[in-house]
Design a protein around this motif. Sequence first.
Motif, PDB file in Angstrom:
ATOM      1  N   ALA A  13       0.812  -1.224   0.000  1.00 19.58           N
ATOM      2  CA  ALA A  13       0.000   0.000   0.000  1.00 19.58           C
ATOM      3  C   ALA A  13       0.839   1.265   0.000  1.00 19.58           C
ATOM      4  O   ALA A  13       0.301   2.370  -0.125  1.00 19.58           O
ATOM      5  N   MET A  14       2.150   1.135   0.118  1.00 24.60           N
ATOM      6  CA  MET A  14       3.034   2.307   0.182  1.00 24.60           C
ATOM      7  C   MET A  14       3.245   2.839  -1.239  1.00 24.60           C
ATOM      8  O   MET A  14       4.139   2.415  -1.961  1.00 24.60           O
ATOM      9  N   ALA A  15       2.394   3.784  -1.640  1.00 24.24           N
ATOM     10  CA  ALA A  15       2.414   4.315  -3.003  1.00 24.24           C
ATOM     11  C   ALA A  15       3.183   5.630  -3.060  1.00 24.24           C
ATOM     12  O   ALA A  15       3.598   6.181  -2.036  1.00 24.24           O
ATOM     13  N   ALA A  16       3.379   6.135  -4.267  1.00 25.62           N
ATOM     14  CA  ALA A  16       4.052   7.426  -4.458  1.00 25.62           C
ATOM     15  C   ALA A  16       3.281   8.522  -3.735  1.00 25.62           C
ATOM     16  O   ALA A  16       2.047   8.583  -3.802  1.00 25.62           O
ATOM     17  N   GLY A  17       4.007   9.386  -3.056  1.00 20.44           N
ATOM     18  CA  GLY A  17       3.386  10.492  -2.330  1.00 20.44           C
ATOM     19  C   GLY A  17       2.874  10.143  -0.959  1.00 20.44           C
ATOM     20  O   GLY A  17       2.421  11.010  -0.213  1.00 20.44           O
ATOM     21  N   VAL A  18       2.935   8.852  -0.586  1.00 17.37           N
ATOM     22  CA  VAL A  18       2.472   8.393   0.725  1.00 17.37           C
ATOM     23  C   VAL A  18       3.685   8.167   1.622  1.00 17.37           C
ATOM     24  O   VAL A  18       4.624   7.483   1.239  1.00 17.37           O
ATOM     25  N   ALA A  19       3.661   8.765   2.801  1.00 20.24           N
ATOM     26  CA  ALA A  19       4.773   8.613   3.740  1.00 20.24           C
ATOM     27  C   ALA A  19       4.463   7.644   4.866  1.00 20.24           C
ATOM     28  O   ALA A  19       5.376   7.140   5.514  1.00 20.24           O
ATOM     29  N   ALA A  20       3.184   7.387   5.124  1.00 21.92           N
ATOM     30  CA  ALA A  20       2.806   6.500   6.228  1.00 21.92           C
ATOM     31  C   ALA A  20       1.511   5.778   5.887  1.00 21.92           C
ATOM     32  O   ALA A  20       0.583   6.378   5.330  1.00 21.92           O
ATOM     33  N   VAL A  21       1.469   4.504   6.240  1.00 19.86           N
ATOM     34  CA  VAL A  21       0.269   3.687   6.052  1.00 19.86           C
ATOM     35  C   VAL A  21      -0.092   3.065   7.389  1.00 19.86           C
ATOM     36  O   VAL A  21       0.730   2.368   7.999  1.00 19.86           O
ATOM     37  N   GLY A  22      -1.301   3.318   7.838  1.00 22.12           N
ATOM     38  CA  GLY A  22      -1.761   2.750   9.092  1.00 22.12           C
ATOM     39  C   GLY A  22      -2.430   1.406   8.901  1.00 22.12           C
ATOM     40  O   GLY A  22      -2.739   0.987   7.781  1.00 22.12           O
ATOM     41  N   SER A  23      -2.673   0.723  10.009  1.00 23.30           N
ATOM     42  CA  SER A  23      -3.266  -0.617  10.009  1.00 23.30           C
ATOM     43  C   SER A  23      -4.703  -0.573  10.524  1.00 23.30           C
ATOM     44  O   SER A  23      -5.174   0.446  11.036  1.00 23.30           O
ATOM     45  N   ARG A  24      -5.377  -1.703  10.379  1.00 23.37           N
ATOM     46  CA  ARG A  24      -6.676  -1.905  11.011  1.00 23.37           C
ATOM     47  C   ARG A  24      -6.416  -2.569  12.363  1.00 23.37           C
ATOM     48  O   ARG A  24      -6.080  -3.755  12.429  1.00 23.37           O
ATOM     49  N   LEU A  25      -6.541  -1.808  13.428  1.00 26.96           N
ATOM     50  CA  LEU A  25      -6.356  -2.357  14.768  1.00 26.96           C
ATOM     51  C   LEU A  25      -7.697  -2.817  15.307  1.00 26.96           C
ATOM     52  O   LEU A  25      -8.696  -2.085  15.225  1.00 26.96           O
ATOM     53  N   GLU A  26      -7.708  -4.035  15.833  1.00 27.09           N
ATOM     54  CA  GLU A  26      -8.941  -4.624  16.330  1.00 27.09           C
ATOM     55  C   GLU A  26      -8.794  -5.043  17.791  1.00 27.09           C
ATOM     56  O   GLU A  26      -7.715  -5.439  18.238  1.00 27.09           O
ATOM     57  N   TYR A  27      -9.922  -4.976  18.506  1.00 31.28           N
ATOM     58  CA  TYR A  27      -9.994  -5.589  19.818  1.00 31.28           C
ATOM     59  C   TYR A  27     -10.216  -7.091  19.635  1.00 31.28           C
ATOM     60  O   TYR A  27     -10.450  -7.573  18.522  1.00 31.28           O
ATOM     61  N   GLU A  28     -10.128  -7.838  20.727  1.00 32.00           N
ATOM     62  CA  GLU A  28     -10.472  -9.257  20.671  1.00 32.00           C
ATOM     63  C   GLU A  28     -11.899  -9.394  20.125  1.00 32.00           C
ATOM     64  O   GLU A  28     -12.796  -8.655  20.497  1.00 32.00           O
ATOM     65  N   GLY A  29     -12.096 -10.335  19.217  1.00 32.59           N
ATOM     66  CA  GLY A  29     -13.417 -10.524  18.641  1.00 32.59           C
ATOM     67  C   GLY A  29     -13.609  -9.813  17.314  1.00 32.59           C
ATOM     68  O   GLY A  29     -14.650  -9.945  16.679  1.00 32.59           O
TER      69      GLY A  29
END
Length: 301
Positions: A101-117
């Motif tokens: 997902a690290m494309a041109a012009g992108v400096a940071a890519v975040g994740s999908r953080l989930e709780y248990e479940g």
Amino acid sequence: MLTTVVVVTWRGAAHITDCLDALAAQDRPHVALVVDNASDDGTAELLRRHPVRPKVLRLSRNTGFAGGIAAALSVVDTPLLAWLNDDAVPAPGWLAALEDAMAAGVAAVGSRLEYEGGVVQSLGVRLTPDGYGADHTAQAEPFGFCGGAALLRADALRAVGGVPARFFCYYEDTDTAWRLRLAGWRVTVEPKAVVRHRHGASTRPGSARFHRWNERNRLLMLLRCAPAGIALRELARFCVITATLPVRGRVPPAPNYRIGLRCRVLGEVVTALPATLWQRFVIGRRRTIGRAEIWREWACQ
């Protein structure tokens, strides 16, 4: 290998094994670097014995998450740098999804953080009209990334001044994203990069220390990054609320409404003010987009 995954730990023996096991299961090669903030609970021995054989940078004192990432940045030699909490457990395809997902012009890519479940905790950070960073859960580009699990370009991070080590923990991610956006970079999120997160395993959200770091770092971030009028408005508001607490009939029970805590926050902000104003000047010299433009686009939605 494109990425160094940096795991910052302090007394993480009870949960860091799950994190390291998950890194061992990644389907994309990487360097694993654990920054040990002078743990005294057996973490060091656990790291020596773990099959991942991570590189270890052991610090002489606890510098917090922000200080740990800042220390790691000085030794990382890969083009990409992942931030990962020691209480986070990424799915096997997590790193591959972030790298792809690290494309041109992108400096940071975040994740999908989930709780248990599988309940979503965060898809990044949104900026509120009063300058707080809050969890972003919508399927849209966030203002910033959640530092619990994210991938950044190391050169972009260095170019905007690195990580504010003095923050210790909290708001170092939002401050970093803000400086990246001021410098013209984009920040995105990759929902396929899934991480299970035991939020606050080391810092106890809701505690007095949590509120102290939150309130102090928000004000320091605004003084560094926000339009001057916004920063002064929020600092003045914090002072007025603090001064009027003794005469209020009802005061919320949360620790951030304790006069002692708020006075300590103000004292720390004043002590840091000369350095913070110099940092504001330097950030301003680096920016390619106006502070007001960033504020209008992201805090006034």
